[in-house]
Every structure is written in C-alpha cells, then in structure tokens.
Design an enzyme around this catalytic site. Structure first.
Site, mmCIF file in Angstrom:
data_model
loop_
_atom_site.group_PDB
_atom_site.id
_atom_site.type_symbol
_atom_site.label_atom_id
_atom_site.label_comp_id
_atom_site.label_asym_id
_atom_site.label_seq_id
_atom_site.Cartn_x
_atom_site.Cartn_y
_atom_site.Cartn_z
ATOM 1 C CG PHE A 11 -1.563 1.205 1.655
ATOM 2 C CD1 PHE A 11 -2.185 2.054 0.741
ATOM 3 C CD2 PHE A 11 -1.586 1.568 3.007
ATOM 4 C CE1 PHE A 11 -2.802 3.233 1.153
ATOM 5 C CE2 PHE A 11 -2.199 2.734 3.429
ATOM 6 C CZ PHE A 11 -2.798 3.577 2.500
ATOM 7 C CB THR A 125 3.918 1.590 13.154
ATOM 8 O OG1 THR A 125 2.651 1.746 13.777
ATOM 9 C CG2 THR A 125 4.619 0.432 13.842
ATOM 10 C CG ASP A 126 0.599 5.067 15.543
ATOM 11 O OD1 ASP A 126 0.655 3.906 15.064
ATOM 12 O OD2 ASP A 126 -0.456 5.724 15.587
ATOM 13 C CD GLU A 127 -0.459 -0.467 15.115
ATOM 14 O OE1 GLU A 127 -0.489 -1.593 15.622
ATOM 15 O OE2 GLU A 127 -1.082 -0.167 14.078
ATOM 16 C CE1 TYR A 149 3.269 -4.066 11.712
ATOM 17 C CE2 TYR A 149 1.871 -2.752 13.173
ATOM 18 C CZ TYR A 149 2.713 -2.850 12.066
ATOM 19 O OH TYR A 149 2.993 -1.716 11.339
ATOM 20 C CB ALA A 151 6.321 -7.104 19.999
ATOM 21 C CE LYS A 153 7.215 -1.559 11.299
ATOM 22 N NZ LYS A 153 7.691 -1.624 9.882
HETATM 23 P P1 NAD Z 1 1.434 -3.682 3.208
HETATM 24 O O1 NAD Z 1 1.144 -4.875 4.045
HETATM 25 O O2 NAD Z 1 0.380 -3.109 2.319
HETATM 26 O O3 NAD Z 1 2.714 -3.965 2.277
HETATM 27 C C1 NAD Z 1 3.849 -4.636 2.715
HETATM 28 C C2 NAD Z 1 4.670 -5.017 1.483
HETATM 29 O O4 NAD Z 1 5.866 -5.676 1.944
HETATM 30 C C3 NAD Z 1 3.967 -5.997 0.535
HETATM 31 O O5 NAD Z 1 4.127 -5.594 -0.795
HETATM 32 C C4 NAD Z 1 4.690 -7.327 0.795
HETATM 33 O O6 NAD Z 1 4.702 -8.196 -0.323
HETATM 34 C C5 NAD Z 1 6.074 -6.841 1.149
HETATM 35 N N1 NAD Z 1 6.835 -7.809 1.969
HETATM 36 C C6 NAD Z 1 6.403 -8.494 3.060
HETATM 37 N N2 NAD Z 1 7.384 -9.286 3.526
HETATM 38 C C7 NAD Z 1 8.474 -9.066 2.730
HETATM 39 C C8 NAD Z 1 9.797 -9.566 2.725
HETATM 40 N N3 NAD Z 1 10.201 -10.470 3.635
HETATM 41 N N4 NAD Z 1 10.661 -9.123 1.784
HETATM 42 C C9 NAD Z 1 10.259 -8.221 0.840
HETATM 43 N N5 NAD Z 1 8.996 -7.721 0.782
HETATM 44 C C10 NAD Z 1 8.121 -8.137 1.730
HETATM 45 O O7 NAD Z 1 1.965 -2.610 4.254
HETATM 46 P P2 NAD Z 1 1.796 -1.031 4.272
HETATM 47 O O8 NAD Z 1 0.523 -0.691 4.941
HETATM 48 O O9 NAD Z 1 2.116 -0.486 2.938
HETATM 49 O O10 NAD Z 1 2.968 -0.660 5.290
HETATM 50 C C11 NAD Z 1 4.282 -0.404 4.818
HETATM 51 C C12 NAD Z 1 5.188 -0.118 6.019
HETATM 52 O O11 NAD Z 1 4.680 1.015 6.721
HETATM 53 C C13 NAD Z 1 5.260 -1.252 7.027
HETATM 54 O O12 NAD Z 1 6.586 -1.337 7.478
HETATM 55 C C14 NAD Z 1 4.343 -0.813 8.157
HETATM 56 O O13 NAD Z 1 4.772 -1.335 9.386
HETATM 57 C C15 NAD Z 1 4.506 0.687 8.099
HETATM 58 N N6 NAD Z 1 3.350 1.475 8.571
HETATM 59 C C16 NAD Z 1 2.104 1.246 8.060
HETATM 60 C C17 NAD Z 1 1.030 2.033 8.493
HETATM 61 C C18 NAD Z 1 -0.368 1.834 7.931
HETATM 62 O O14 NAD Z 1 -1.304 2.475 8.423
HETATM 63 N N7 NAD Z 1 -0.561 1.027 6.910
HETATM 64 C C19 NAD Z 1 1.234 3.032 9.447
HETATM 65 C C20 NAD Z 1 2.538 3.245 9.948
HETATM 66 C C21 NAD Z 1 3.578 2.461 9.478
HETATM 67 P P1 TYD Z 2 -6.496 -1.769 11.345
HETATM 68 O O1 TYD Z 2 -6.907 -1.138 10.068
HETATM 69 O O2 TYD Z 2 -6.313 -3.249 11.399
HETATM 70 O O3 TYD Z 2 -5.188 -1.001 11.837
HETATM 71 P P2 TYD Z 2 -4.406 -1.097 13.278
HETATM 72 O O4 TYD Z 2 -4.917 -2.226 14.052
HETATM 73 O O5 TYD Z 2 -3.008 -1.313 12.836
HETATM 74 O O6 TYD Z 2 -4.639 0.235 13.928
HETATM 75 O O7 TYD Z 2 -7.575 -1.380 12.448
HETATM 76 C C1 TYD Z 2 -7.871 -0.045 12.778
HETATM 77 C C2 TYD Z 2 -8.828 -0.082 13.948
HETATM 78 O O8 TYD Z 2 -10.078 -0.637 13.502
HETATM 79 C C3 TYD Z 2 -8.368 -0.962 15.091
HETATM 80 O O9 TYD Z 2 -8.770 -0.377 16.334
HETATM 81 C C4 TYD Z 2 -9.111 -2.275 14.882
HETATM 82 C C5 TYD Z 2 -10.414 -1.817 14.250
HETATM 83 N N1 TYD Z 2 -11.027 -2.753 13.273
HETATM 84 C C6 TYD Z 2 -12.389 -3.045 13.370
HETATM 85 O O10 TYD Z 2 -13.103 -2.565 14.274
HETATM 86 N N2 TYD Z 2 -12.940 -3.871 12.430
HETATM 87 C C7 TYD Z 2 -12.213 -4.427 11.427
HETATM 88 O O11 TYD Z 2 -12.754 -5.211 10.603
HETATM 89 C C8 TYD Z 2 -10.803 -4.109 11.340
HETATM 90 C C9 TYD Z 2 -9.952 -4.699 10.263
HETATM 91 C C10 TYD Z 2 -10.267 -3.260 12.283
#
Ligand code: NAD
Ligand code: TYD
Length: 335
Positions: A11, A125-127, A149, A151, A153
């Site tokens: 993403f 991540t903030d998590e 997850y 932990a 990160k």
């Molecule tokens: P995502 O799950 O959409 O994408 C992860 C990508 O990494 C995928 O394309 C997957 O194929 C690839 N991947 C997984 N394991 C791999 C490996 N061993 N080697 C090479 N590629 C691999 O994730 P995202 O939401 O795009 O998140 C990207 C990064 O941002 C992550 O590190 C996540 O922890 C961080 N992040 C995400 C959010 C969020 O809200 N989505 C917020 C803060 C930080």
């Molecule tokens: P998510 O998108 O999984 O992100 P994160 O857990 O990393 O913050 O979830 C966002 C929030 O929404 C989280 O508090 C869990 C909640 N949630 C639901 O209530 N229903 C759902 O189907 C999903 C996927 C998440």
C-alpha cells in the site's frame, strides 16, 4: 539518485514509488518485494514500463539475495517499507512478523554497512509506543508495544538505533500513524469497510468501537518520507501524525455517510485480543526541524479515498477473489 524501495508492491510503498517518479524525475527506483499475500504489482501497473523503475522479486531476510542486489546496484539510499503489517494476522501467527520485520531489517542494516549506503530510512509505526489514555507520545517516549506486530516493529527500531550507536549506520526511523488512501489492502479497517458496504455487507466493528486511531492520508506520509530522506539526520526518530484522531465507530459512520448508506450497516463483533485503546503522536519535531506538515484535510481526503475505491471496484474485487496473485506470473514470467 538511485533508491531501493523494499515492500514497494504494498500500500504505502506503491504510493511512494508513484510519487517519486512524478516529483523526483531524475531518480531511479528499484522495487524489491517478496510479493506476499498483500504485495500486488497491479498497484504499479501504470508505471511498469517506466525506464526509471525496475522490479526485483525477493525476501529482505534472504542474506545472499540482498547482498547480490546491493552489489549490482550502486544505491544512494534504501527506504524499508517491507513488513508483515496486519495486527490480526500477528495474533494468529507471529513467526512471519519476526522473520521479515526483525531479521529482514537486520539483513538490510548489514547490507547498508557493507556497501556503505549513505541513507537508510526505516518506516515504522506509532504502534511501537503502545496505547495512551491522555496526551501524546513524543520520540523520547518509552516503547511499550501491545501486539506481536508492534513488538516486531519495536524490535526492528531498537536494532536500527543499536546499529547507529555501534557502527554509525546512517539510519533514520519514522513512526507514522494509521494511513488511508488508494491501494490499501482490503483487510484494514477503511478499505474493508468501503468494500463491504459496496457489496451490501455490514462492517465488522471490534468491541465497543471506541478505540481511537489518528488517521493520515497516505500521500502526506510519503511527503514526510521525502523530507526525512532529503533532510533528516541519521540516528534520529521522527514521528509523523495526521492530527485527525477518531474512534473506529466515528470512522465507520463517516464512511457510511459518504457512501450514502444507512448508519445501521454495522456488526459489533468480538474484540481483538489485547486491542490497544488509543494511539496518539506528538509530531512537533518533524514539523519544526524538517518543515513538514500534512497538506490534506481529513474530510476531503476521506472523500477522495471513498471515490477511489468506488472507481476501482475491479481492483479490490480481484483481490477479494485472489485473482491479483496471477498478475505477476502473467506480466513478469510470461505464463
Ligand atoms: P502492506 O502490508 O500493504 O505492504 C507490505 C509489502 O511488503 C507488501 O508488498 C509485501 O509483499 C512486502 N513484503 C512483506 N514481507 C516481505 C519480505 N520479507 N521481503 C520483501 N517484501 C516483503 O503494508 P503497508 O501498509 O504499505 O505498510 C508499509 C510499512 O509502513 C510497514 O513497514 C508498516 O509497518 C509501516 N506502517 C504502516 C502504516 C499503515 O497504516 N498502513 C502506518 C505506519 C507504518
Ligand atoms: P487496522 O486497520 O487493522 O489497523 P491497526 O490495528 O493497525 O490500527 O484497524 C484499525 C482499527 O479498527 C483498530 O482499532 C481495529 C479496528 N477494526 C475493526 O473494528 N474492524 C475491522 O474489521 C478491522 C480490520 C479493524
């Protein structure tokens, strides 16, 4: 400038690559991605033929492959997005999270040292800070992750800081809040809710729906990463926030309104075990030191997001049907 983007088929990584090619036109990008269940090259279909872009399939935890990739490409920087990213999956099985998020990050850090790469941005991540009832976490707050997850990160973040301390590995860490926008895999709350509603299904809300997340439009996160890449200091952590804290139930109500549906398309389901109650970040450092701030207003960007999923039904329907997995074979392996 030649950069390696790991996890670029996911993403945020795919949004980042697209923005690089649009706004940093002299740069070259190598996208290194394992293509796990959520890696989808259809996310980058529009730029597949761009001469400045190359895709390599592989695992960041595969030492030999990473070594040969870094030996072949004279890279100026690495941006590490590759991760297992879904909390619910980490509760079912933490092992892929440990291998990719921890071991994979270590392999990249070793590669940065060996090939003397000048910048490594580790996208976190903030998590990692855990839940907070009142106030917000700064970069100096303790790490207290609440899920397998987060932990994994947090472990990777600590490894990055230890490499900076020990070897002066030029790593900067970013910690961002929850992203939303185009190409998010429809297992996360916002794309799952939109696609469920468009299919006439209710939205599952965990527990009482009062957990709070801070939401940022993905493009604003990517622009913050540009700032860290271009102006950030090694050994430093930068929080990135959307300054839009909402309860989950508020998010679902907003989506239902934007989709023109009744507010009762909600299913309250069993809570996630160990569900963090509230995330909140103080991001004064990146604003003050690097001059970043989000450009998008929450309500406008939520509307853009809903419109995008409406206009790209076949994208998420192919994911839900598992068909997107065949795209790589067809386009890259000529099968
Ligand atoms: P995502 O799950 O959409 O994408 C992860 C990508 O990494 C995928 O394309 C997957 O194929 C690839 N991947 C997984 N394991 C791999 C490996 N061993 N080697 C090479 N590629 C691999 O994730 P995202 O939401 O795009 O998140 C990207 C990064 O941002 C992550 O590190 C996540 O922890 C961080 N992040 C995400 C959010 C969020 O809200 N989505 C917020 C803060 C930080
Ligand atoms: P998510 O998108 O999984 O992100 P994160 O857990 O990393 O913050 O979830 C966002 C929030 O929404 C989280 O508090 C869990 C909640 N949630 C639901 O209530 N229903 C759902 O189907 C999903 C996927 C998440």
């Amino acid at each position: 400038m030649k950069i390696l983007v790991t996890g670029g088929a996911g993403f945020i990584g795919s949004n980042f690559i697209r923005l690089v090619l649009q706004e940093r036109t002299p740069w070259e990008v190598v996208n290194f991605d394992k293509l796990t269940y959520c890696g989808n090259l259809e996310n980058l279909k529009d730029i597949q033929g761009d001469k400045r872009y190359r895709f390599v399939r592989g695992d960041i935890a595969d030492r030999q492959l990473v070594d040969s990739l870094l030996a072949e490409n004279h890279l100026d920087a690495i941006i590490n997005f590759a991760a297992e990213s879904h909390v619910d999956r980490s509760i079912l099985d933490a092992s892929p999270f440990m291998r990719t998020n921890v071991e994979g990050t270590m392999v990249l850090l070793e590669g940065v040292n060996k090939y003397k790469i000048k910048k490594f941005i580790h996208v976190s991540t903030d998590e990692v800070y855990g839940s907070i009832t009142k106030g917000s976490f700064s970069e100096l707050s303790n790490l207290s992750p609440g899920s397998p997850y987060s932990a994994s990160k947090a472990a990777a973040d600590l490894l990055c800081l230890a490499y900076w301390n020990t070897f002066k590995t030029p790593v900067s860490i970013t910690r961002c809040t929850n992203n939303y926008g185009p190409y998010q895999f429809p297992e996360k709350l916002i794309p799952l809710a939109i696609s469920n509603v468009l299919e006439g299904k209710a939205v599952p809300v965990y527990g009482d729906g009062l957990n709070v997340r801070d939401w940022i439009y993905v493009e604003d996160h990517c622009r913050a990463l540009f700032e860290v890449l271009e102006k950030g200091k090694p050994g430093e952590v930068y929080n990135i926030a959307g300054s839009s804290e909402k309860t989950n139930i508020d998010i679902v109500h907003i989506l239902l309104r934007l989709l023109g549906q009744k507010q009762d398309m909600i299913d309250f389901v069993k809570d996630r075990p160990g569900h963090d109650r509230r995330y909140s970040l103080n991001d004064r450092k990146i604003r003050k030191e690097l001059g970043w701030k989000p450009r998008h207003d929450f309500n406008e960007a939520m509307k853009l997001t809903v419109d995008w999923y409406r206009e790209h039904e076949s994208w998420w329907q192919r994911i839900r049907a598992g068909e997107y997995l065949k795209y790589y074979e067809k386009m890259y392996l000529n099968r």
